[in-house]
Design a protein around this motif. Sequence first.
Motif, PDB file in Angstrom:
ATOM      1  N   ARG A 107     -17.619   7.707   5.801  1.00  0.00           N
ATOM      2  CA  ARG A 107     -18.783   7.263   6.566  1.00  0.00           C
ATOM      3  C   ARG A 107     -18.978   8.211   7.729  1.00  0.00           C
ATOM      4  O   ARG A 107     -18.100   8.355   8.573  1.00  0.00           O
ATOM      5  CB  ARG A 107     -18.601   5.829   7.068  1.00  0.00           C
ATOM      6  CG  ARG A 107     -18.800   4.771   6.001  1.00  0.00           C
ATOM      7  CD  ARG A 107     -18.755   3.384   6.597  1.00  0.00           C
ATOM      8  NE  ARG A 107     -18.962   2.355   5.584  1.00  0.00           N
ATOM      9  CZ  ARG A 107     -18.837   1.055   5.798  1.00  0.00           C
ATOM     10  NH1 ARG A 107     -18.491   0.627   6.999  1.00  0.00           N
ATOM     11  NH2 ARG A 107     -19.042   0.177   4.823  1.00  0.00           N
ATOM     12  N   ALA A 108     -20.143   8.878   7.736  1.00  0.00           N
ATOM     13  CA  ALA A 108     -20.450   9.867   8.776  1.00  0.00           C
ATOM     14  C   ALA A 108     -19.357  10.918   8.870  1.00  0.00           C
ATOM     15  O   ALA A 108     -18.974  11.352   9.966  1.00  0.00           O
ATOM     16  CB  ALA A 108     -20.655   9.170  10.121  1.00  0.00           C
ATOM     17  N   GLY A 109     -18.848  11.307   7.704  1.00  0.00           N
ATOM     18  CA  GLY A 109     -17.843  12.360   7.655  1.00  0.00           C
ATOM     19  C   GLY A 109     -16.445  11.924   7.995  1.00  0.00           C
ATOM     20  O   GLY A 109     -15.518  12.749   8.012  1.00  0.00           O
ATOM     21  N   GLU A 110     -16.238  10.630   8.255  1.00  0.00           N
ATOM     22  CA  GLU A 110     -14.922  10.120   8.616  1.00  0.00           C
ATOM     23  C   GLU A 110     -14.461   9.085   7.600  1.00  0.00           C
ATOM     24  O   GLU A 110     -15.253   8.250   7.155  1.00  0.00           O
ATOM     25  CB  GLU A 110     -14.948   9.489  10.006  1.00  0.00           C
ATOM     26  CG  GLU A 110     -15.236  10.453  11.134  1.00  0.00           C
ATOM     27  CD  GLU A 110     -14.092  11.425  11.357  1.00  0.00           C
ATOM     28  OE1 GLU A 110     -12.927  11.055  11.060  1.00  0.00           O
ATOM     29  OE2 GLU A 110     -14.354  12.543  11.808  1.00  0.00           O
ATOM     30  N   PRO A 111     -13.168   9.110   7.221  1.00  0.00           N
ATOM     31  CA  PRO A 111     -12.657   8.076   6.307  1.00  0.00           C
ATOM     32  C   PRO A 111     -12.502   6.744   7.036  1.00  0.00           C
ATOM     33  O   PRO A 111     -11.874   6.674   8.087  1.00  0.00           O
ATOM     34  CB  PRO A 111     -11.303   8.640   5.869  1.00  0.00           C
ATOM     35  CG  PRO A 111     -10.879   9.539   6.984  1.00  0.00           C
ATOM     36  CD  PRO A 111     -12.138  10.112   7.565  1.00  0.00           C
ATOM     37  N   VAL A 112     -13.101   5.706   6.459  1.00  0.00           N
ATOM     38  CA  VAL A 112     -13.065   4.372   7.066  1.00  0.00           C
ATOM     39  C   VAL A 112     -12.457   3.399   6.066  1.00  0.00           C
ATOM     40  O   VAL A 112     -12.782   3.432   4.871  1.00  0.00           O
ATOM     41  CB  VAL A 112     -14.488   3.911   7.448  1.00  0.00           C
ATOM     42  CG1 VAL A 112     -14.455   2.492   8.009  1.00  0.00           C
ATOM     43  CG2 VAL A 112     -15.115   4.863   8.440  1.00  0.00           C
ATOM     44  N   GLU A 113     -11.571   2.541   6.538  1.00  0.00           N
ATOM     45  CA  GLU A 113     -10.960   1.559   5.641  1.00  0.00           C
ATOM     46  C   GLU A 113     -12.001   0.536   5.198  1.00  0.00           C
ATOM     47  O   GLU A 113     -12.684  -0.070   6.021  1.00  0.00           O
ATOM     48  CB  GLU A 113      -9.799   0.850   6.330  1.00  0.00           C
ATOM     49  CG  GLU A 113      -9.056  -0.117   5.412  1.00  0.00           C
ATOM     50  CD  GLU A 113      -7.799  -0.689   6.033  1.00  0.00           C
ATOM     51  OE1 GLU A 113      -7.417  -1.804   5.653  1.00  0.00           O
ATOM     52  OE2 GLU A 113      -7.203  -0.001   6.904  1.00  0.00           O
ATOM     53  N   VAL A 114     -12.095   0.339   3.874  1.00  0.00           N
ATOM     54  CA  VAL A 114     -13.092  -0.566   3.318  1.00  0.00           C
ATOM     55  C   VAL A 114     -12.480  -1.629   2.408  1.00  0.00           C
ATOM     56  O   VAL A 114     -13.204  -2.454   1.832  1.00  0.00           O
ATOM     57  CB  VAL A 114     -14.168   0.208   2.531  1.00  0.00           C
ATOM     58  CG1 VAL A 114     -14.930   1.150   3.456  1.00  0.00           C
ATOM     59  CG2 VAL A 114     -13.559   0.985   1.360  1.00  0.00           C
ATOM     60  N   GLY A 115     -11.168  -1.624   2.252  1.00  0.00           N
ATOM     61  CA  GLY A 115     -10.531  -2.610   1.385  1.00  0.00           C
ATOM     62  C   GLY A 115      -9.054  -2.344   1.239  1.00  0.00           C
ATOM     63  O   GLY A 115      -8.458  -1.577   2.008  1.00  0.00           O
ATOM     64  N   ARG A 116      -8.476  -2.986   0.227  1.00  0.00           N
ATOM     65  CA  ARG A 116      -7.032  -2.835   0.012  1.00  0.00           C
ATOM     66  C   ARG A 116      -6.696  -2.939  -1.465  1.00  0.00           C
ATOM     67  O   ARG A 116      -7.396  -3.590  -2.244  1.00  0.00           O
ATOM     68  CB  ARG A 116      -6.261  -3.909   0.788  1.00  0.00           C
ATOM     69  CG  ARG A 116      -6.539  -5.312   0.288  1.00  0.00           C
ATOM     70  CD  ARG A 116      -5.752  -6.379   1.024  1.00  0.00           C
ATOM     71  NE  ARG A 116      -6.000  -7.697   0.441  1.00  0.00           N
ATOM     72  CZ  ARG A 116      -5.269  -8.244  -0.534  1.00  0.00           C
ATOM     73  NH1 ARG A 116      -4.232  -7.577  -1.029  1.00  0.00           N
ATOM     74  NH2 ARG A 116      -5.557  -9.439  -1.016  1.00  0.00           N
ATOM     75  N   ILE A 117      -5.621  -2.285  -1.825  1.00  0.00           N
ATOM     76  CA  ILE A 117      -5.078  -2.413  -3.177  1.00  0.00           C
ATOM     77  C   ILE A 117      -4.398  -3.775  -3.299  1.00  0.00           C
ATOM     78  O   ILE A 117      -3.680  -4.211  -2.398  1.00  0.00           O
ATOM     79  CB  ILE A 117      -4.057  -1.290  -3.456  1.00  0.00           C
ATOM     80  CG1 ILE A 117      -4.731   0.077  -3.452  1.00  0.00           C
ATOM     81  CG2 ILE A 117      -3.326  -1.534  -4.780  1.00  0.00           C
ATOM     82  CD1 ILE A 117      -5.680   0.315  -4.595  1.00  0.00           C
ATOM     83  N   THR A 118      -4.641  -4.450  -4.396  1.00  0.00           N
ATOM     84  CA  THR A 118      -3.936  -5.707  -4.646  1.00  0.00           C
ATOM     85  C   THR A 118      -2.837  -5.528  -5.694  1.00  0.00           C
ATOM     86  O   THR A 118      -1.739  -6.051  -5.539  1.00  0.00           O
ATOM     87  CB  THR A 118      -4.908  -6.804  -5.103  1.00  0.00           C
ATOM     88  OG1 THR A 118      -5.576  -6.383  -6.302  1.00  0.00           O
ATOM     89  CG2 THR A 118      -5.948  -7.081  -4.022  1.00  0.00           C
ATOM     90  N   THR A 119      -3.122  -4.803  -6.761  1.00  0.00           N
ATOM     91  CA  THR A 119      -2.126  -4.529  -7.800  1.00  0.00           C
ATOM     92  C   THR A 119      -2.374  -3.127  -8.353  1.00  0.00           C
ATOM     93  O   THR A 119      -3.496  -2.820  -8.757  1.00  0.00           O
ATOM     94  CB  THR A 119      -2.225  -5.526  -8.978  1.00  0.00           C
ATOM     95  OG1 THR A 119      -2.230  -6.863  -8.487  1.00  0.00           O
ATOM     96  CG2 THR A 119      -1.054  -5.346  -9.941  1.00  0.00           C
ATOM     97  N   ALA A 120      -1.353  -2.291  -8.379  1.00  0.00           N
ATOM     98  CA  ALA A 120      -1.450  -0.951  -8.973  1.00  0.00           C
ATOM     99  C   ALA A 120      -0.409  -0.830 -10.078  1.00  0.00           C
ATOM    100  O   ALA A 120       0.745  -1.256  -9.914  1.00  0.00           O
ATOM    101  CB  ALA A 120      -1.233   0.131  -7.925  1.00  0.00           C
TER     102      ALA A 120
END
Length: 372
Positions: free
Chosen positions: A296-309
Amino acid sequence: MTGSPFFLLDGAVQLPDAVDMGVPSHYGSPNIEQRHLLAGSAIVDLSNRGVLSVSGPDRLTWLNSITSAELRFLQPGESSETLFLDPQGHIEHAAGLLDDGETTWLFVDPVSVEPLDAWLNRMKFMLRVEIADRTPEFARIGFLAETVPAGLPVASASNIPLVWSDPWRSVVAGGHQYADGEHPGASWNWQEALVPRDQLAAVSTTHQAAGSLAAEALRVAAWRPRFATEVDEKTIPHELDWLRSAVHLSKGCYRGQETVAKVHNLGHPPRRLVMLHLDGSDSVLPASGAPVRAERAGEPVEVGRITTAVIHHELGPIALAVIKRSIAADATLTVDEDGQLIAASQQVIVPADAGAVADVPRLPRLGAVRRP
């Protein structure tokens, strides 16, 4: 309960960070074990998971009144699934259900056994129901097959074999699916049998075993949510497409029903479940809870999370993740695993426009002039 006898099998390993502690994660070849499960030739030790029972003549009407599914007409031998919600519609527990005509059996994750048992006992008031923790008596055995594996000593009650069939394969009556197009859950013929715990050792020596990792990999590929992994304190059923198998949208009042109805008919869930295809070039698999980021606007922004990989035998490294609804389906995502960034492509499960299904006409603003 003592340790599982499946640990005595050759190659049995329990990973230190496994979601299913107390049973083998694998037996040396997780990918091959997945194939054996798909072929119907292997079983999974789920003896760490919980079993509750609710008996008495009021059991079905009572459970129906306090959970999300329509349970009043559940027939002996019929399987179902339901969610226990808080007053704001957040998921507190999830349970698979099987009724034998006299008792309803609840298949729950280990973290739910004690709190759900206690909550049910507080909620029974003067009704004719009795709740019991049956986990010390019965162990759960999972398999992917239309029929029970030969020789499996399945427990029975009232002449009904205690085998739960996961309803995830199709949209249940009164339910709703947000996912578009062909659904991988259509081939998810998962079943779980209760076997007397004192016969678990014999089962381990007479049936081919697959580890819990194999079952988890196939579950993720089927987009199937699980309480122990995909749910946090803010989760509502819509975010995980759980209206598909565990919610009846027109059965009447229950705790959390107002939120379920409002979000489905008038609003949108704030988050949505996706499956991520992960870059496996560095052989790093993110842990549960690893942040998912978008630019977002050239910056990495946290938008969620891994639940199971997991590592799938055909798809490679994949994961279920819960992300913000506003994130575009074609957004470039990365997963931050302890400072190492893993590229991820998004496969939409719950679309951004999920919900708002009611055909509500727009009312003109007060004072607005209607033009001819």
